[in-house]
Design a protein around this motif. Structure first.
Motif, PDB file in Angstrom:
ATOM      1  N   MET A  25       6.613  -7.764  28.482  1.00 54.41           N
ATOM      2  CA  MET A  25       6.115  -8.791  29.504  1.00 54.41           C
ATOM      3  C   MET A  25       5.687  -8.227  30.869  1.00 54.41           C
ATOM      4  SD  MET A  25       8.193 -12.416  30.867  1.00 54.41           S
ATOM      5  CE  MET A  25       9.596 -11.282  31.752  1.00 54.41           C
ATOM      6  N   LEU A  26       4.544  -8.705  31.236  1.00 55.95           N
ATOM      7  CA  LEU A  26       4.197  -8.350  32.808  1.00 55.95           C
ATOM      8  C   LEU A  26       4.211  -9.460  33.271  1.00 55.95           C
ATOM      9  CD1 LEU A  26       2.783  -6.103  34.653  1.00 55.95           C
ATOM     10  CD2 LEU A  26       0.626  -6.901  33.732  1.00 55.95           C
ATOM     11  N   THR A  27       4.911  -9.314  34.753  1.00 56.85           N
ATOM     12  CA  THR A  27       5.007 -10.533  35.541  1.00 56.85           C
ATOM     13  C   THR A  27       4.705 -10.291  37.002  1.00 56.85           C
ATOM     14  OG1 THR A  27       6.504 -12.189  36.215  1.00 56.85           O
ATOM     15  CG2 THR A  27       7.623 -10.178  35.581  1.00 56.85           C
ATOM     16  N   PRO A  28       4.496 -11.163  37.985  1.00 60.92           N
ATOM     17  CA  PRO A  28       4.074 -10.753  39.363  1.00 60.92           C
ATOM     18  C   PRO A  28       5.454 -11.101  40.311  1.00 60.92           C
ATOM     19  CG  PRO A  28       3.438 -12.798  38.649  1.00 60.92           C
ATOM     20  CD  PRO A  28       3.967 -12.148  37.725  1.00 60.92           C
ATOM     21  N   LEU A  29       6.229 -11.712  39.496  1.00 57.43           N
ATOM     22  CA  LEU A  29       7.812 -12.038  40.266  1.00 57.43           C
ATOM     23  C   LEU A  29       8.908 -11.455  39.597  1.00 57.43           C
ATOM     24  CD1 LEU A  29       6.941 -15.791  40.906  1.00 57.43           C
ATOM     25  CD2 LEU A  29       6.629 -14.155  42.451  1.00 57.43           C
ATOM     26  N   GLY A  30       9.992 -11.448  40.217  1.00 60.60           N
ATOM     27  CA  GLY A  30      11.436 -10.988  39.409  1.00 60.60           C
ATOM     28  C   GLY A  30      11.887  -9.607  39.985  1.00 60.60           C
ATOM     29  N   TYR A  31      11.101  -9.118  40.872  1.00 62.71           N
ATOM     30  CA  TYR A  31      11.663  -7.897  41.615  1.00 62.71           C
ATOM     31  C   TYR A  31      12.729  -8.084  42.495  1.00 62.71           C
ATOM     32  CZ  TYR A  31      11.442  -3.145  43.481  1.00 62.71           C
ATOM     33  OH  TYR A  31      11.593  -1.663  43.831  1.00 62.71           O
ATOM     34  N   ASP A  32      14.253  -8.387  41.686  1.00 58.73           N
ATOM     35  CA  ASP A  32      15.196  -8.799  42.681  1.00 58.73           C
ATOM     36  C   ASP A  32      16.223  -8.324  41.842  1.00 58.73           C
ATOM     37  OD1 ASP A  32      17.213 -10.300  43.746  1.00 58.73           O
ATOM     38  OD2 ASP A  32      15.977 -12.061  44.013  1.00 58.73           O
ATOM     39  N   ARG A  33      17.177  -7.519  42.638  1.00 58.26           N
ATOM     40  CA  ARG A  33      18.471  -6.901  41.850  1.00 58.26           C
ATOM     41  C   ARG A  33      19.229  -8.118  41.662  1.00 58.26           C
ATOM     42  NH1 ARG A  33      18.541  -1.683  45.923  1.00 58.26           N
ATOM     43  NH2 ARG A  33      16.767  -0.774  45.063  1.00 58.26           N
ATOM     44  N   THR A  34      19.292  -8.989  42.459  1.00 57.67           N
ATOM     45  CA  THR A  34      20.443 -10.360  42.002  1.00 57.67           C
ATOM     46  C   THR A  34      19.951 -10.709  40.721  1.00 57.67           C
ATOM     47  OG1 THR A  34      20.426 -10.552  44.428  1.00 57.67           O
ATOM     48  CG2 THR A  34      21.167 -12.372  43.083  1.00 57.67           C
ATOM     49  N   LEU A  35      18.604 -10.950  40.541  1.00 56.00           N
ATOM     50  CA  LEU A  35      18.218 -11.478  39.215  1.00 56.00           C
ATOM     51  C   LEU A  35      18.690 -10.590  37.947  1.00 56.00           C
ATOM     52  CD1 LEU A  35      16.495 -13.512  37.952  1.00 56.00           C
ATOM     53  CD2 LEU A  35      14.660 -12.102  37.942  1.00 56.00           C
ATOM     54  N   LEU A  36      18.657  -9.192  38.174  1.00 58.65           N
ATOM     55  CA  LEU A  36      19.312  -8.315  37.117  1.00 58.65           C
ATOM     56  C   LEU A  36      20.821  -8.582  36.825  1.00 58.65           C
ATOM     57  CD1 LEU A  36      17.381  -4.762  37.893  1.00 58.65           C
ATOM     58  CD2 LEU A  36      16.933  -6.658  36.190  1.00 58.65           C
ATOM     59  N   GLN A  37      21.536  -8.703  38.068  1.00 60.26           N
ATOM     60  CA  GLN A  37      22.744  -9.024  37.739  1.00 60.26           C
ATOM     61  C   GLN A  37      23.110 -10.288  36.985  1.00 60.26           C
ATOM     62  OE1 GLN A  37      24.225  -9.183  41.956  1.00 60.26           O
ATOM     63  NE2 GLN A  37      24.156  -7.125  42.249  1.00 60.26           N
ATOM     64  N   GLN A  38      22.157 -11.420  36.936  1.00 56.53           N
ATOM     65  CA  GLN A  38      22.632 -12.660  36.509  1.00 56.53           C
ATOM     66  C   GLN A  38      21.908 -12.453  35.015  1.00 56.53           C
ATOM     67  OE1 GLN A  38      20.197 -15.128  38.994  1.00 56.53           O
ATOM     68  NE2 GLN A  38      21.624 -15.155  40.656  1.00 56.53           N
TER      69      GLN A  38
END
Length: 145
Positions: free
Chosen positions: A1-14
């Motif tokens: 998947m290629l996306t322009p959003l989601g570069y967030d370490r908090t998201l990885l934790q979740q």
């Protein structure tokens, strides 16, 4: 998947494992490259916005760059800035790089309102715990005429 959003370490934790292998593109230098520009931004965020517990996220960079461009425009506008002198001054900036956060300088005289044609890409690791910058660090395309 290629996306322009989601570069967030908090998201990885979740939900990191669910994102394993996803690729995110961004128009600023990836945090994992740990540049002096990142250190300046993180130090300033710690000093002046301690409520931002995770400054390594897209929204922080976008806010930082917006404020930095505003200050740059005010500096270029002269001692008694007006709307017109602010715009003219900012359009006179031909090498804006956000203090090193942007991979290529922007010429505000010619690049207003255009989309960037150069991006950095990061992939979510196989276990979903971190972002890995892809090589080459910066990839550029040609604008469609």
């Amino acid at each position: 998947m290629l996306t322009p959003l989601g570069y967030d370490r908090t998201l990885l934790q979740q939900i990191g494992p669910a994102l394993a292998g996803a690729v995110v593109y961004t128009d600023f230098v990836p945090f994992e490259l740990n540049t002096p520009a990142h250190a300046r931004m993180f130090n300033a965020m710690t000093a002046y916005a301690p409520e931002n517990q995770v400054p390594a996220q897209e929204s922080t960079v976008f806010g930082w760059l917006s404020a930095d461009m505003f200050v740059r425009g005010l500096q270029a506008a002269g001692v008694c800035p007006t709307r017109q002198s602010f715009i003219a001054g900012l359009r006179g900036v031909h090498d804006y790089d956000g203090g090193g956060l942007l991979p290529r300088p922007v010429d505000f005289a010619t690049n207003l309102g255009r989309l960037n044609n150069c991006y950095d890409f990061v992939r979510v690791s196989g276990d979903g715990s971190r972002f890995i910058p892809l090589e080459p660090a910066l990839r550029c395309g040609s604008p469609i005429s």
